[in-house]
Design a protein around this motif. Structure first.
Motif, mmCIF file in Angstrom:
data_model
loop_
_atom_site.group_PDB
_atom_site.id
_atom_site.type_symbol
_atom_site.label_atom_id
_atom_site.label_comp_id
_atom_site.label_asym_id
_atom_site.label_seq_id
_atom_site.Cartn_x
_atom_site.Cartn_y
_atom_site.Cartn_z
ATOM 1 N N LEU A 120 11.514 -41.399 -32.282
ATOM 2 C CA LEU A 120 12.728 -41.725 -33.027
ATOM 3 C C LEU A 120 13.437 -40.425 -33.414
ATOM 4 O O LEU A 120 13.353 -39.932 -34.543
ATOM 5 C CB LEU A 120 12.381 -42.558 -34.255
ATOM 6 N N GLU A 121 14.139 -39.871 -32.432
ATOM 7 C CA GLU A 121 14.892 -38.639 -32.603
ATOM 8 C C GLU A 121 16.221 -38.799 -31.881
ATOM 9 O O GLU A 121 16.262 -39.248 -30.730
ATOM 10 C CB GLU A 121 14.141 -37.446 -32.018
ATOM 11 N N GLU A 122 17.295 -38.440 -32.549
ATOM 12 C CA GLU A 122 18.617 -38.596 -31.957
ATOM 13 C C GLU A 122 18.756 -37.730 -30.708
ATOM 14 O O GLU A 122 18.408 -36.544 -30.709
ATOM 15 C CB GLU A 122 19.695 -38.215 -32.969
ATOM 16 N N GLY A 123 19.235 -38.353 -29.627
ATOM 17 C CA GLY A 123 19.469 -37.642 -28.385
ATOM 18 C C GLY A 123 18.258 -37.510 -27.486
ATOM 19 O O GLY A 123 18.355 -36.920 -26.399
ATOM 20 N N VAL A 124 17.118 -38.062 -27.892
ATOM 21 C CA VAL A 124 15.927 -37.933 -27.054
ATOM 22 C C VAL A 124 16.080 -38.765 -25.793
ATOM 23 O O VAL A 124 16.605 -39.880 -25.819
ATOM 24 C CB VAL A 124 14.652 -38.350 -27.831
ATOM 25 N N GLU A 125 15.685 -38.190 -24.649
ATOM 26 C CA GLU A 125 15.664 -38.903 -23.381
ATOM 27 C C GLU A 125 14.219 -39.006 -22.914
ATOM 28 O O GLU A 125 13.447 -38.062 -23.052
ATOM 29 C CB GLU A 125 16.537 -38.211 -22.345
ATOM 30 N N ALA A 126 13.872 -40.150 -22.369
ATOM 31 C CA ALA A 126 12.482 -40.401 -21.991
ATOM 32 C C ALA A 126 12.438 -41.028 -20.607
ATOM 33 O O ALA A 126 13.178 -41.977 -20.323
ATOM 34 C CB ALA A 126 11.815 -41.314 -23.007
ATOM 35 N N TRP A 127 11.580 -40.485 -19.764
ATOM 36 C CA TRP A 127 11.318 -41.063 -18.447
ATOM 37 C C TRP A 127 9.978 -41.788 -18.512
ATOM 38 O O TRP A 127 8.955 -41.181 -18.842
ATOM 39 C CB TRP A 127 11.264 -39.990 -17.376
ATOM 40 N N HIS A 128 9.992 -43.078 -18.194
ATOM 41 C CA HIS A 128 8.763 -43.866 -18.117
ATOM 42 C C HIS A 128 8.557 -44.181 -16.648
ATOM 43 O O HIS A 128 9.048 -45.175 -16.134
ATOM 44 C CB HIS A 128 8.897 -45.140 -18.950
#
Length: 299
Positions: A155-163
């Motif tokens: 929960l961080e603004e602007g975080v991008e995550a690849w699953h």
């Protein structure tokens, strides 16, 4: 058997009914044999295993049944009878498992967008979870159909995550909420927005009754089954089956009513009782193939 540091049931959360949970049966249901220590690695592995095993579906509703959120009902349906469920069922069961294992987990509620502009205020209707660990808070959601995240998202603004090959982004919406977005073949897609307020079982009971009984609810009006796979995702709506792969436009297959039970068994692992299967076939025969615009599934 997995190694475990299961929390003492005498300290169970009043929110999750953790002590009556049949943990071994749940782990067998999702075919999980890894560590159970409350770590980020364990959380990721449990979420992936749950999504691989438990489909998203509303078949109880469209065959004349009721959705109950008490732990005994959730275990009977999702674990013993190897059925699926929608967000309220799946995330409440998953929260109970995490609580039993010693994770700090709280309920949240989201406003489903499913492609809508984030300026739009939609009702609170979607159950999600927030887990505090590893120095921060993490969004966890096993109940948003075939489009949802497969792992926790910080929960961080602007975080991008690849699953795997699926991409997500967490932003702040124009209304000041957290906004979860998913990159599809045609660009970024708004899934839902949510705040930091804690929600409880009583809230979810109210949301559950509304979406399972209101005549305008897509879960009342449509047959729905979805699967959130690692390389391939499925979405059945009435008699249309869509297959999604990363970066590609979905493939569409139209079904006839007689084929529906077989597709549910073979593609989603869902086996209904004979009376339910007959009711589902009758329902399918009465439905139009095309879904009206603007209905939001995946909640």
């Amino acid at each position: 058997m997995p190694t475990s540091t299961v929390a003492d049931p005498s300290h169970e959360s009043t929110r999750w009914e953790a002590s009556p949970l049949d943990l071994e049966a749940y782990l067998a249901r999702i075919e999980y044999r890894g560590p159970l220590t409350p770590s980020l690695e364990t959380l990721r592995a449990l979420q992936r295993a749950h999504l691989a095993a438990v489909p998203f579906e509303n078949l109880e509703i469209v065959t004349g049944g009721e959705i109950h959120l008490d732990l005994a009902s959730l275990q009977d349906k999702l674990v013993r009878r190897r059925r699926g469920g929608y967000c309220h069922e799946q995330n409440l069961l998953f929260a109970t498992v995490l609580d039993r294992l010693g994770f700090a987990v709280e309920g949240r509620s989201a406003r489903i967008l499913m492609g809508d502009d984030a300026h739009r205020v939609t009702p609170l209707s979607h159950t999600i979870l927030a887990v505090t660990m590893a120095g921060g808070d993490w969004l966890v959601d096993v109940g948003v159909g075939n489009v949802g995240p497969r792992e926790p998202i910080a929960l961080e603004e602007g975080v991008e995550a690849w699953h795997g090959r699926w991409e997500y982004r967490l932003e702040r919406s124009p209304l000041g909420y957290w906004l979860l977005r998913h990159r599809r073949h045609d660009g970024w897609f708004n899934l839902y927005q949510f705040g930091d307020e804690r929600y409880y079982r009583a809230d979810y009971e109210d949301h559950n009754y509304h979406v399972s009984h209101h005549p305008a609810s897509p879960f009342v009006r449509r047959i729905v089954a979805q699967h959130n796979g690692e390389e391939e995702r499925l979405a059945l709506t009435d008699l249309e089956l869509q297959t999604f792969r990363p970066g590609e436009a979905p493939e569409l297959r139209r079904l006839d009513a007689e084929a529906l039970p077989g597709v549910l068994r073979e593609r989603f692992g869902l086996v209904l009782a004979p009376a339910q299967e007959a009711a589902l076939r009758r329902r399918a025969e009465s439905l139009a193939v095309a879904s009206p615009d603007g209905e939001r599934l995946g909640s």
